[in-house]
Design an enzyme around this catalytic site. Structure first.
Site, PDB file in Angstrom:
ATOM      1  N   ALA A  11      -1.147  37.197  27.403  1.00  0.00           N
ATOM      2  CA  ALA A  11      -1.070  37.137  28.869  1.00  0.00           C
ATOM      3  C   ALA A  11       0.307  37.537  29.375  1.00  0.00           C
ATOM      4  O   ALA A  11       0.436  38.292  30.344  1.00  0.00           O
ATOM      5  CB  ALA A  11      -1.424  35.734  29.352  1.00  0.00           C
ATOM      6  N   CYS A  42      -6.048  36.846  17.158  1.00  0.00           N
ATOM      7  CA  CYS A  42      -7.382  36.915  16.551  1.00  0.00           C
ATOM      8  C   CYS A  42      -7.374  37.685  15.230  1.00  0.00           C
ATOM      9  O   CYS A  42      -8.323  37.586  14.456  1.00  0.00           O
ATOM     10  CB  CYS A  42      -8.362  37.577  17.523  1.00  0.00           C
ATOM     11  SG  CYS A  42      -8.586  36.655  19.063  1.00  0.00           S
ATOM     12  N   VAL A  80      12.012  27.666  27.676  1.00  0.00           N
ATOM     13  CA  VAL A  80      12.196  27.153  29.040  1.00  0.00           C
ATOM     14  C   VAL A  80      11.931  25.652  29.017  1.00  0.00           C
ATOM     15  O   VAL A  80      10.868  25.204  28.569  1.00  0.00           O
ATOM     16  CB  VAL A  80      11.258  27.855  30.037  1.00  0.00           C
ATOM     17  CG1 VAL A  80      11.379  27.222  31.422  1.00  0.00           C
ATOM     18  CG2 VAL A  80      11.588  29.344  30.109  1.00  0.00           C
ATOM     19  N   GLY A 113       0.443  29.502  26.872  1.00  0.00           N
ATOM     20  CA  GLY A 113      -0.552  29.490  25.810  1.00  0.00           C
ATOM     21  C   GLY A 113      -1.135  28.121  25.519  1.00  0.00           C
ATOM     22  O   GLY A 113      -1.258  27.277  26.403  1.00  0.00           O
ATOM     23  N   GLY A 244      -9.466  22.712  16.837  1.00  0.00           N
ATOM     24  CA  GLY A 244      -9.381  23.023  18.253  1.00  0.00           C
ATOM     25  C   GLY A 244      -7.952  23.125  18.746  1.00  0.00           C
ATOM     26  O   GLY A 244      -6.987  22.849  18.009  1.00  0.00           O
ATOM     27  N   GLY A 301      -8.622  35.856  23.764  1.00  0.00           N
ATOM     28  CA  GLY A 301      -7.661  36.943  23.931  1.00  0.00           C
ATOM     29  C   GLY A 301      -8.053  37.920  25.022  1.00  0.00           C
ATOM     30  O   GLY A 301      -7.200  38.427  25.758  1.00  0.00           O
TER      31      GLY A 301
END
Length: 448
Positions: A11, A42, A80, A113, A244, A301
């Protein structure tokens, strides 16, 4: 204009590239706490197995390459630590030397993420227990499996990544056991389609323990045994937690960004958060289920790239929209392609829809042409109007194109009759005179 982006994987880098195309004069800076950017998450199982030969094949760009292509500054190993949305500045820490600094922005894109879920299992601190979320984590697994004494792998979780890693470890000649708390592999799939995959896994030498979770790990310095809730003991030289992930939204929440019920960052179709000039995209952000018009969180993705592109364009002064998703997903499990899209039967019924299930088995191409494979298709149809709402595909070659046709049909609210009428390509090496998708539509129309 100064655009700050937090996160440099799918992203974040998509956002930066589109922002640059939209605004040639903007100052764009990406802060990434890891050492790699723009990598194919992936593709990591295939890098570990050696199918993809080098880590450089899964890392699309280096920071230097990205700067040269897009004139975007990428600060690696810069975390950050705080966002002040009112003053429009962020605080960061250089992880290489410990120095802290601030950056003032006009627009901010949060693309932090997701993080792997790691329950507090006893023994989790033993060596050779891994999660797979980055190229660095893949490097560690790849180094571990090179050792002569690492021959037995235990995977906890039978989702997409778990089964892809089962294949990767088997490719490396390892003994593999998959432990899954649910009573089937691939919990998002129907039980009857998952059963086909389970049989195939067993044929490929994968041991399955279903309906039984992990209780704890045992070993001296390294993991030696995985013990399940029912008391089963599985010897292990290596364990992979694949149960997960969760949205990495803590930094955003601390800054006052609204978090949705899913635990991910709430955004609108412009990828705007509740804070002015602050956007979010990727695995930390929610999206919209197009069929139910509900906020959902499904980290993929493909979605991350679309969202990043939208957020980048809008942050740079454009006017783009991300409509949402159908939850289309696909994976390779040894010789099978496994894919789904749209609603499950349970989801359709929960929305008050009287739905019918139609399941067929067809050939992937003409039976007289060599190399015929079976394709299993399962469709969910609205009994009232015949519209297709969801689909699953499990089969050999050509299964991928069938799920894409079905996803397109669902997106356009096509009926069973229209599914049969679609003019799909036919030649003996690719399809039969009646394609598997057309047969699904034909059988569904008859049943409805």
């Amino acid at each position: 204009m100064k655009i700050a982006i937090i996160g440099a994987v799918a992203a974040g880098t998509s956002a930066a590239a589109k922002a640059r195309r939209t605004n040639k004069d903007a100052e764009i800076v990406i802060f990434e706490k890891g050492r790699d950017i723009s990598y194919a998450g992936c593709g990591l199982p295939y890098y570990i197995s050696g199918v993809t030969p080098s880590r450089y094949n899964v890392v699309m760009n280096t920071a230097q390459d990205f700067k040269e292509k897009y004139n975007v500054e990428v600060l690696l190993e810069h975390e950050v630590t705080k966002i002040n949305s009112e003053d429009k500045n962020l605080t960061y820490k250089n992880l290489k030397n410990g120095e802290e600094g601030e950056y003032k922005f006009d627009k901010l894109i949060i693309a932090t993420g997701a993080l792997p879920i790691k329950p507090p299992f006893e023994g989790l601190d033993l060596e050779n227990i891994f999660t797979l979320r980055s190229v660095e984590s893949a490097d560690k697994i790849k180094d571990a499996v090179k050792r002569d004494d690492v021959n037995q792998a235990v995977i906890i979780g039978a989702g997409l990544i778990g089964l892809e890693m089962a294949e990767s470890f088997r490719e490396l000649g390892m003994e593999v056991t998959v432990i899954e708390l649910q009573d089937q592999v691939l919990p998002p799939f129907s039980k009857e389609m998952a059963a086909i995959v389970e049989e195939h896994l067993k044929e490929k030498g994968v041991n399955l323990i279903l309906g039984d979770g992990v209780d704890h790990f045992e070993g001296q310095e390294e993991v030696e045994k995985v013990v399940t809730g029912s008391g089963k003991e599985v010897e292990a030289d290596l364990a992979l937690l694949s149960i997960g992930i969760k949205a990495n939204s803590k930094l955003a929440e601390e800054a006052g960004v609204e978090i949705g019920e899913t635990g991910a960052i709430k955004v609108n179709e412009k990828l705007e958060t509740n804070l002015k000039d602050v956007y979010s995209a990727g695995d930390c952000a929610e999206t919209t289920d197009l069929l139910r018009n509900k906020d959902i969180w499904l980290p993929l993705g493909s979605t991350a790239n679309k969202q990043g592109r939208t957020a980048g364009e809008n942050a740079a002064g454009g006017d783009a929209s991300h409509y949402g998703i159908l939850k289309t997903g696909i994976t390779k499990v040894f010789d099978l392609t496994v894919a789904r899209t749209g609603l499950t039967l349970e989801e359709a019924e929960a929305e008050g829809t009287d739905a019918a299930v139609v399941k067929i088995k067809a050939h992937n191409h003409a039976s007289y042409y060599p190399g015929t494979d079976d394709i299993h298709l399962r469709g969910i149809f609205d009994k009232e109007n015949g519209v297709i709402l969801g689909a699953e595909v499990v089969g050999g070659d050509g299964s991928d194109k069938r799920i894409d046709v079905l996803a397109t049909a669902i997106y356009n609210r096509m009926t069973a009759d229209e599914l049969f009428q679609v003019d799909l390509a036919y030649a003996p090496p690719y399809s039969g005179p009646k394609d598997a998708v057309a047969i699904l539509g034909m059988v569904a129309e008859k049943k409805l």
